[in-house]
Design a protein around this motif. Structure first.
Motif, PDB file in Angstrom:
ATOM      1  N   ILE A 157       0.794  -1.164   0.105  1.00  0.00           N
ATOM      2  CA  ILE A 157      -0.033  -0.043  -0.036  1.00  0.00           C
ATOM      3  C   ILE A 157       0.844   1.309  -0.155  1.00  0.00           C
ATOM      4  CG2 ILE A 157      -0.322   0.040   2.443  1.00  0.00           C
ATOM      5  CD1 ILE A 157      -3.054   1.218   2.108  1.00  0.00           C
ATOM      6  N   SER A 158       2.039   1.042   0.609  1.00  0.00           N
ATOM      7  CA  SER A 158       2.825   2.483   0.804  1.00  0.00           C
ATOM      8  C   SER A 158       3.192   3.039  -0.821  1.00  0.00           C
ATOM      9  CB  SER A 158       4.024   2.185   1.536  1.00  0.00           C
ATOM     10  OG  SER A 158       5.153   1.183   1.157  1.00  0.00           O
ATOM     11  N   GLN A 159       3.576   1.871  -1.583  1.00  0.00           N
ATOM     12  CA  GLN A 159       4.043   2.198  -3.277  1.00  0.00           C
ATOM     13  C   GLN A 159       3.018   2.491  -3.699  1.00  0.00           C
ATOM     14  OE1 GLN A 159       7.264   2.422  -4.504  1.00  0.00           O
ATOM     15  NE2 GLN A 159       6.042   3.273  -6.079  1.00  0.00           N
ATOM     16  N   PHE A 160       1.753   1.852  -3.592  1.00  0.00           N
ATOM     17  CA  PHE A 160       0.243   2.190  -4.383  1.00  0.00           C
ATOM     18  C   PHE A 160       0.039   3.678  -3.753  1.00  0.00           C
ATOM     19  CE2 PHE A 160      -4.232   2.198  -4.041  1.00  0.00           C
ATOM     20  CZ  PHE A 160      -4.380   1.961  -5.674  1.00  0.00           C
ATOM     21  N   ARG A 181      11.998   2.414   2.251  1.00  0.00           N
ATOM     22  CA  ARG A 181      11.594   1.700   1.060  1.00  0.00           C
ATOM     23  C   ARG A 181      10.924   0.441   1.154  1.00  0.00           C
ATOM     24  NH1 ARG A 181      17.616   1.438  -1.380  1.00  0.00           N
ATOM     25  NH2 ARG A 181      16.985   1.324  -3.504  1.00  0.00           N
ATOM     26  N   THR A 182      10.310   0.183   0.101  1.00  0.00           N
ATOM     27  CA  THR A 182       9.590  -1.232   0.053  1.00  0.00           C
ATOM     28  C   THR A 182      10.681  -2.292   0.315  1.00  0.00           C
ATOM     29  OG1 THR A 182       9.030  -1.644  -2.258  1.00  0.00           O
ATOM     30  CG2 THR A 182       7.371  -0.123  -0.938  1.00  0.00           C
ATOM     31  N   VAL A 183      10.168  -3.632   0.291  1.00  0.00           N
ATOM     32  CA  VAL A 183      10.793  -4.560   0.418  1.00  0.00           C
ATOM     33  C   VAL A 183      11.477  -5.171  -1.104  1.00  0.00           C
ATOM     34  CG1 VAL A 183      11.282  -7.314   0.792  1.00  0.00           C
ATOM     35  CG2 VAL A 183      10.634  -5.506   2.646  1.00  0.00           C
ATOM     36  N   TYR A 184      10.632  -4.643  -1.846  1.00  0.00           N
ATOM     37  CA  TYR A 184      10.569  -5.072  -3.382  1.00  0.00           C
ATOM     38  C   TYR A 184      11.692  -4.011  -4.049  1.00  0.00           C
ATOM     39  CZ  TYR A 184       6.427  -7.846  -2.908  1.00  0.00           C
ATOM     40  OH  TYR A 184       5.602  -8.684  -2.685  1.00  0.00           O
ATOM     41  N   GLN A 185      11.703  -2.939  -3.524  1.00  0.00           N
ATOM     42  CA  GLN A 185      12.824  -1.704  -4.015  1.00  0.00           C
ATOM     43  C   GLN A 185      14.208  -2.257  -3.394  1.00  0.00           C
ATOM     44  OE1 GLN A 185      10.900   1.676  -2.376  1.00  0.00           O
ATOM     45  NE2 GLN A 185       9.896   2.119  -4.030  1.00  0.00           N
ATOM     46  N   ILE A 186      13.913  -2.510  -2.226  1.00  0.00           N
ATOM     47  CA  ILE A 186      15.479  -3.210  -1.626  1.00  0.00           C
ATOM     48  C   ILE A 186      16.116  -4.295  -2.339  1.00  0.00           C
ATOM     49  CG2 ILE A 186      16.375  -4.179   0.531  1.00  0.00           C
ATOM     50  CD1 ILE A 186      14.537  -2.338   2.151  1.00  0.00           C
ATOM     51  N   TYR A 187      15.220  -5.126  -2.650  1.00  0.00           N
ATOM     52  CA  TYR A 187      15.387  -6.294  -3.218  1.00  0.00           C
ATOM     53  C   TYR A 187      16.131  -6.177  -4.862  1.00  0.00           C
ATOM     54  CZ  TYR A 187      13.398 -10.022  -0.396  1.00  0.00           C
ATOM     55  OH  TYR A 187      12.971 -11.075   0.590  1.00  0.00           O
ATOM     56  N   GLN A 188      15.393  -5.098  -5.562  1.00  0.00           N
ATOM     57  CA  GLN A 188      15.772  -4.785  -6.869  1.00  0.00           C
ATOM     58  C   GLN A 188      17.070  -3.881  -6.753  1.00  0.00           C
ATOM     59  OE1 GLN A 188      11.874  -3.317  -8.108  1.00  0.00           O
ATOM     60  NE2 GLN A 188      12.227  -4.813  -9.956  1.00  0.00           N
ATOM     61  N   LYS A 189      17.039  -2.610  -5.989  1.00  0.00           N
ATOM     62  CA  LYS A 189      17.919  -1.573  -6.227  1.00  0.00           C
ATOM     63  C   LYS A 189      19.186  -1.735  -5.237  1.00  0.00           C
ATOM     64  CE  LYS A 189      14.429   1.654  -7.435  1.00  0.00           C
ATOM     65  NZ  LYS A 189      13.798   2.930  -7.095  1.00  0.00           N
TER      66      LYS A 189
END
Length: 245
Positions: A88-91, A164-172
């Motif tokens: 939801i934070s990214q959304f 940051r979201t976990v997905y952003q951490i994973y990617q970036k």
């Protein structure tokens, strides 16, 4: 506010501004955002532009148009059309809504035995356990309870999860290529922990999304419960009815 030099259509700019204000609860649960004439004067645009903007918000489930009375907030509810696997934070950030994030729990723990066997195998004997609360205008609106594979412990910090979201951490940060996910949605009552975190009475209705997310190689990278305050969030799914029965 409205920039007539931008390529973005004026009605989209108006809708974006009003959406941010509605989600931030500037008009309360069912307040009037104004008549078409009032909105046209406020934004310095035509009535046609306002009609298009308000219609967009109505289609998103954010407002009700009452002929001759004005446009009223429909409970301040956010509609997620579930096109992407995100939180939801990214959304909300994509909608231009400012949020605050609190992470009351960030720790390594033994992987719970009640998880499904394939989830336990993907997480390992120990996992990273995170509780992440999203706040809008001082009000908690959602909480994510996350179980990440134990191999990621020490790869990022609590402060990074707050920013940051976990997905952003994973990617970036970790360079992980994200794959697919599976999620189910159900209605639940708030247990004691969720009641405290979301500031609602125990047993209050919540929308809860359970998700398994995988990297591009099909390895589990997250098992998560997303719990939303029911009067602030809804899901919408578009379906194809052309399939032959």
């Amino acid at each position: 506010m409205i920039d007539k030099t931008l390529v973005t259509p004026l009605y989209t700019q108006v809708a974006d501004q009003l959406r941010r204000e509605i989600i931030a609860r500037q008009y309360g649960d069912h307040g009037c955002i104004g008549t078409h004439t009032q909105l046209a004067e406020r934004f310095g645009v035509s009535l046609r532009t306002i009609r298009a903007a308000v219609l967009q918000l109505e289609q998103e489930g954010l407002v009700d148009i009452r002929q001759g009375k004005g446009t009223f907030v429909r409970g301040g509810m956010v509609v997620d059309r579930l096109r992407d696997l995100t939180g939801i934070s990214q959304f909300l950030a994509d909608l231009g809504v400012e949020t605050e994030v609190a992470v009351p729990i960030f720790e390594q723990m033994d992987t719970p035995v009640w998880l499904d066997p394939d989830v336990r195998e993907g997480l390992g004997s120990q996992c990273v356990y995170i509780r992440r609360i999203v706040v809008v205008s001082g009000r908690p609106v959602a909480e994510a309870t996350m179980y990440l594979p134990g191999r990621f412990w020490g790869s990022f910090t609590k402060e990074e999860v707050e920013q940051r979201t976990v997905y952003q951490i994973y990617q970036k940060k970790l360079g992980i290529e994200l794959g697919r996910g599976r999620q189910t949605i159900r209605a639940v009552g708030a247990d004691q922990d969720l009641a405290v975190d979301l500031e609602v009475p125990p047993g209050s209705p919540l929308l809860q999304l359970r998700r398994r997310a995988y990297d591009a190689q099909g390895r589990l990278i997250e098992y998560m419960f997303l719990s939303y305050v029911a009067d602030q969030y809804s899901f919408e799914v578009e379906m194809d009815l052309n399939k032959e029965l």
